[in-house]
Scaffold this motif. Sequence first.
Motif, mmCIF file in Angstrom:
data_model
loop_
_atom_site.group_PDB
_atom_site.id
_atom_site.type_symbol
_atom_site.label_atom_id
_atom_site.label_comp_id
_atom_site.label_asym_id
_atom_site.label_seq_id
_atom_site.Cartn_x
_atom_site.Cartn_y
_atom_site.Cartn_z
ATOM 1 N N TYR A 146 0.805 -1.232 0.000
ATOM 2 C CA TYR A 146 0.000 0.000 0.000
ATOM 3 C C TYR A 146 0.835 1.278 0.000
ATOM 4 O O TYR A 146 0.453 2.273 -0.615
ATOM 5 C CB TYR A 146 -0.950 0.016 1.202
ATOM 6 N N MET A 147 1.979 1.259 0.673
ATOM 7 C CA MET A 147 2.823 2.455 0.691
ATOM 8 C C MET A 147 3.322 2.770 -0.713
ATOM 9 O O MET A 147 3.358 3.927 -1.135
ATOM 10 C CB MET A 147 4.013 2.275 1.638
ATOM 11 N N LEU A 148 3.689 1.725 -1.459
ATOM 12 C CA LEU A 148 4.127 1.909 -2.846
ATOM 13 C C LEU A 148 2.985 2.477 -3.692
ATOM 14 O O LEU A 148 3.156 3.450 -4.420
ATOM 15 C CB LEU A 148 4.588 0.574 -3.435
ATOM 16 N N VAL A 149 1.801 1.866 -3.572
ATOM 17 C CA VAL A 149 0.670 2.204 -4.449
ATOM 18 C C VAL A 149 0.165 3.620 -4.196
ATOM 19 O O VAL A 149 -0.040 4.394 -5.140
ATOM 20 C CB VAL A 149 -0.468 1.176 -4.281
ATOM 21 N N TYR A 150 -0.038 3.968 -2.932
ATOM 22 C CA TYR A 150 -0.613 5.290 -2.657
ATOM 23 C C TYR A 150 0.441 6.309 -2.236
ATOM 24 O O TYR A 150 0.437 7.456 -2.687
ATOM 25 C CB TYR A 150 -1.688 5.194 -1.572
ATOM 26 N N GLY A 151 1.356 5.865 -1.378
ATOM 27 C CA GLY A 151 2.358 6.801 -0.872
ATOM 28 C C GLY A 151 3.265 7.341 -1.963
ATOM 29 O O GLY A 151 3.629 8.525 -1.951
ATOM 30 N N PHE A 152 3.633 6.488 -2.938
ATOM 31 C CA PHE A 152 4.559 6.911 -3.993
ATOM 32 C C PHE A 152 3.870 7.151 -5.341
ATOM 33 O O PHE A 152 4.242 8.057 -6.070
ATOM 34 C CB PHE A 152 5.674 5.876 -4.163
ATOM 35 N N LEU A 153 2.877 6.321 -5.670
ATOM 36 C CA LEU A 153 2.230 6.452 -6.979
ATOM 37 C C LEU A 153 0.929 7.246 -6.918
ATOM 38 O O LEU A 153 0.349 7.558 -7.952
ATOM 39 C CB LEU A 153 1.951 5.053 -7.561
ATOM 40 N N HIS A 154 0.450 7.521 -5.712
ATOM 41 C CA HIS A 154 -0.769 8.326 -5.514
ATOM 42 C C HIS A 154 -1.996 7.717 -6.191
ATOM 43 O O HIS A 154 -2.839 8.424 -6.721
ATOM 44 C CB HIS A 154 -0.561 9.757 -6.005
ATOM 45 N N ILE A 155 -2.067 6.394 -6.151
ATOM 46 C CA ILE A 155 -3.238 5.693 -6.674
ATOM 47 C C ILE A 155 -4.132 5.331 -5.487
ATOM 48 O O ILE A 155 -3.694 4.622 -4.581
ATOM 49 C CB ILE A 155 -2.833 4.410 -7.433
ATOM 50 N N PRO A 156 -5.381 5.818 -5.459
ATOM 51 C CA PRO A 156 -6.275 5.521 -4.327
ATOM 52 C C PRO A 156 -6.504 4.024 -4.160
ATOM 53 O O PRO A 156 -6.518 3.269 -5.143
ATOM 54 C CB PRO A 156 -7.571 6.242 -4.694
ATOM 55 N N ILE A 157 -6.715 3.605 -2.908
ATOM 56 C CA ILE A 157 -6.818 2.180 -2.584
ATOM 57 C C ILE A 157 -8.137 1.868 -1.877
ATOM 58 O O ILE A 157 -8.531 2.547 -0.930
ATOM 59 C CB ILE A 157 -5.662 1.744 -1.659
ATOM 60 N N ILE A 158 -8.797 0.813 -2.345
ATOM 61 C CA ILE A 158 -9.867 0.155 -1.583
ATOM 62 C C ILE A 158 -9.305 -1.200 -1.157
ATOM 63 O O ILE A 158 -8.849 -1.976 -1.992
ATOM 64 C CB ILE A 158 -11.144 -0.067 -2.420
ATOM 65 N N SER A 159 -9.326 -1.460 0.138
ATOM 66 C CA SER A 159 -8.816 -2.736 0.645
ATOM 67 C C SER A 159 -9.960 -3.511 1.291
ATOM 68 O O SER A 159 -10.580 -3.035 2.243
ATOM 69 C CB SER A 159 -7.710 -2.496 1.675
ATOM 70 N N TYR A 160 -10.257 -4.696 0.729
ATOM 71 C CA TYR A 160 -11.264 -5.573 1.351
ATOM 72 C C TYR A 160 -10.508 -6.599 2.191
ATOM 73 O O TYR A 160 -9.780 -7.445 1.657
ATOM 74 C CB TYR A 160 -12.125 -6.271 0.297
ATOM 75 N N ILE A 161 -10.673 -6.513 3.504
ATOM 76 C CA ILE A 161 -9.854 -7.300 4.429
ATOM 77 C C ILE A 161 -10.646 -8.507 4.940
ATOM 78 O O ILE A 161 -11.650 -8.353 5.634
ATOM 79 C CB ILE A 161 -9.371 -6.423 5.603
ATOM 80 N N HIS A 162 -10.184 -9.698 4.585
ATOM 81 C CA HIS A 162 -10.831 -10.936 5.008
ATOM 82 C C HIS A 162 -10.385 -11.361 6.407
ATOM 83 O O HIS A 162 -11.122 -12.022 7.127
ATOM 84 C CB HIS A 162 -10.494 -12.073 4.031
ATOM 85 N N TYR A 163 -9.148 -11.002 6.775
ATOM 86 C CA TYR A 163 -8.612 -11.354 8.096
ATOM 87 C C TYR A 163 -7.385 -10.489 8.344
ATOM 88 O O TYR A 163 -6.751 -10.002 7.399
ATOM 89 C CB TYR A 163 -8.216 -12.841 8.162
ATOM 90 N N PRO A 164 -7.039 -10.261 9.618
ATOM 91 C CA PRO A 164 -5.859 -9.441 9.914
ATOM 92 C C PRO A 164 -4.571 -10.186 9.564
ATOM 93 O O PRO A 164 -4.375 -11.325 9.988
ATOM 94 C CB PRO A 164 -5.967 -9.191 11.424
ATOM 95 N N THR A 165 -3.729 -9.561 8.755
ATOM 96 C CA THR A 165 -2.467 -10.201 8.364
ATOM 97 C C THR A 165 -1.564 -10.410 9.571
ATOM 98 O O THR A 165 -0.904 -11.433 9.716
ATOM 99 C CB THR A 165 -1.744 -9.334 7.312
ATOM 100 N N VAL A 166 -1.541 -9.419 10.462
ATOM 101 C CA VAL A 166 -0.755 -9.489 11.698
ATOM 102 C C VAL A 166 -1.660 -9.032 12.833
ATOM 103 O O VAL A 166 -2.431 -8.083 12.666
ATOM 104 C CB VAL A 166 0.491 -8.575 11.642
ATOM 105 N N SER A 167 -1.592 -9.693 13.969
ATOM 106 C CA SER A 167 -2.426 -9.301 15.100
ATOM 107 C C SER A 167 -1.615 -9.281 16.390
ATOM 108 O O SER A 167 -0.531 -9.875 16.479
ATOM 109 C CB SER A 167 -3.609 -10.268 15.251
ATOM 110 N N ARG A 168 -2.165 -8.600 17.393
ATOM 111 C CA ARG A 168 -1.491 -8.552 18.696
ATOM 112 C C ARG A 168 -1.512 -9.917 19.390
ATOM 113 O O ARG A 168 -0.691 -10.184 20.272
ATOM 114 C CB ARG A 168 -2.133 -7.480 19.574
ATOM 115 N N ASP A 169 -2.450 -10.785 18.995
ATOM 116 C CA ASP A 169 -2.470 -12.148 19.533
ATOM 117 C C ASP A 169 -1.182 -12.893 19.178
ATOM 118 O O ASP A 169 -0.697 -13.731 19.936
ATOM 119 C CB ASP A 169 -3.672 -12.927 18.979
ATOM 120 N N MET A 170 -0.624 -12.590 17.998
ATOM 121 C CA MET A 170 0.632 -13.213 17.593
ATOM 122 C C MET A 170 1.767 -12.792 18.521
ATOM 123 O O MET A 170 2.621 -13.612 18.907
ATOM 124 C CB MET A 170 0.967 -12.833 16.140
ATOM 125 N N LEU A 171 1.765 -11.508 18.883
ATOM 126 C CA LEU A 171 2.791 -11.012 19.813
ATOM 127 C C LEU A 171 2.647 -11.676 21.179
ATOM 128 O O LEU A 171 3.639 -12.062 21.812
ATOM 129 C CB LEU A 171 2.682 -9.492 19.967
#
Length: 503
Positions: A146-171
């Motif tokens: 996402y940083m590449l897509v919007y932060g550098f290329l300025h392309i707006p993002i819609i993210s459909y999130i099925h599950y958290p990639t990283v969670s505090r439960d992992m920590l």
Amino acid sequence: MNIKPIDVYDSNRRKLFGFFHLFSYALGGGEKVLWEAVISTLENDYNNVAVIYTFTPSTDTSIYSILLGVKETFGIDFLRSDREYLRDRIVFIHLSDKYSWLINGSSYPVLSMIGQAIGSVFLVMSGFQQVTPDVFIDTIGIPFTYMLVYGFLHIPIISYIHYPTVSRDMLKAAKNIGGIYGILKYGYWWVLLQLYSLNIIWVNIALYNSTWTAENVMSALGWAGDDAEIEENILYPPCVSFDDYDFDKVSIPELLLKKREKNIVYLAQFRPEKRHKLLIQHYKEYLQQYEEKGISEPHKLVFIGALRQGKDEEYVKSLKDLIGELEIPSELIIFELNAPTSNVEKWLQNSDFGINCMWKEHFGIAVVEYMLNGAIPLVHASAGPLEDIVIPRVDGHALGKGESKKHLKVEDDERSGLFFKDETDPDYNKANVETYPTLTDMLLSASGLTDVYKNKMRENAIYVSREKFGRGAFTTKWDKCISEVLATENEHRDKRGTVERVY
């Protein structure tokens, strides 16, 4: 000749929506979201174009075969003769299949998530070299791009999130390991969490498939969202397809008047986390006790699911072996493997109950299928089924998240299903016993319900599911998101120089 760029706000300007979904052909739950979003985007405006970045399963895969699979599996028909205006605006960008290993976790003996993150960035860059979209839509889960897509290329993002990639439960889990390994594991997850946080903040519109997913992502990022904000950002998976006009023809009275058989259907993939074995073990206890409870005839179990070669076949064999070991009569447990959709619908519309035994099912689309077809849901009291789906119906409507918290006591005539907890749950504690019964007790309670009470619960289940998940529910919210993200895209494009605005 004076050639002028198309004005940013010209209503005839084509907008490219880049759907990054590397396995668009896979025909699972994630792909159902993808294709419902694609047809909704194309129907939203004649100038919208869907660009799908994907691998293919083999060298002879055709666009026709992919769209045919979508039609047969999800009921979304791009192949109709009157839909040429949609097909003409679907563009497949084929990413080289030789790079598919980059996002396969098993390709990395260590640091697999770091490897997948780097691989996903490479694949996005590879895709953008062929076609750069106006809007980037991630429906598969590649947040480290996402940083590449919007932060550098300025392309707006819609993210459909099925599950958290990283969670505090992992920590927390890493912290409990102890020793050098635990410290290294904790450090690894901590770095990933920071990278995840740095990327997710670039998303313009984040959509979650359930309350559980939304709360876990927000917790991981240290965000504090109130109930209204969480509900606003939840877009439930499409449970009734865009083209399912037959759904509108099935009336609620018709479903309520159907003669139901004494069956408990379990519609699920044959995987250990679905806990079929737990159900079989408790079903054995149920068979030993049902007569004592004054129940004349036991309900049968019906296991329905697709069977893939390999592990799925082995798993089904292990279930049948367990049934034999427990000496459960084979006629009481039925297996419907690879059943066509029409057969599945018949089972759901002719059975008393539908069950889901998974712990912390992120959403639970099968539970919605039960309710839409009038099968009363029997579910584990966690995540999606508890917080989003099997909710009370009060004064004629399904309670929202904030309303549910205020509505402390659920009356019997407001219920839309039954819940259970099990001592094998990772978060089980004895206090749960006071709130939720065991699986065996829930089965006995369900079998002992009167017809009047079952009909009231069935009616609540049907109305709740139609209100929250009926045909068009997904599209209505998706259209709103498309309008919002295009406003952002227009704003960014308007700031660019005239040379960049030539089409």
